[in-house]
Scaffold this active site. Structure first.
Site, PDB file in Angstrom:
ATOM      1  N   ASP A  12       0.832  -1.200   0.000  1.00  9.42           N
ATOM      2  CA  ASP A  12       0.000   0.000   0.000  1.00  9.42           C
ATOM      3  C   ASP A  12       0.869   1.253   0.000  1.00  9.42           C
ATOM      4  OD1 ASP A  12      -2.444   1.317   0.027  1.00  9.42           O
ATOM      5  OD2 ASP A  12      -2.510   1.420   2.203  1.00  9.42           O
ATOM      6  N   GLU A  67      -0.358  -0.786  -4.715  1.00  9.59           N
ATOM      7  CA  GLU A  67      -1.319   0.314  -4.797  1.00  9.59           C
ATOM      8  C   GLU A  67      -0.523   1.611  -4.835  1.00  9.59           C
ATOM      9  OE1 GLU A  67      -3.389   3.700  -3.238  1.00  9.59           O
ATOM     10  OE2 GLU A  67      -1.897   2.634  -2.085  1.00  9.59           O
TER      11      GLU A  67
END
Length: 72
Positions: A12, A67
């Site tokens: 992330d 991401e």
């Protein structure tokens, strides 16, 4: 992966890791100079490469996802 029986791993906030400017106030238009150069945090790239390699070596069928969120 084993303890929680996950079939993948999500990295992330990768843009915050990859660049010393953390992607803040950057508008990437696709030019190579925006993605490579002195602004790149090489330790983060090595971390992602090593983590990806270890995960796929230990769990060949796992899925890894990065991401990326840029701030405007």
């Amino acid at each position: 992966m084993e303890e929680y029986r996950f079939d993948g791993f999500r990295f992330d906030g990768v843009s915050s890791m990859l660049y010393h400017h953390h992607g803040v106030a950057m508008s990437f238009s696709g030019g190579y100079s925006e993605y490579f150069g002195m602004q790149v945090d090489e330790d983060s790239i090595i971390h992602l490469m090593l983590s990806n390699h270890i995960l796929h070596t230990l769990y060949p069928d796992c899925i890894t996802i990065a991401e990326v969120m840029t701030h405007t």
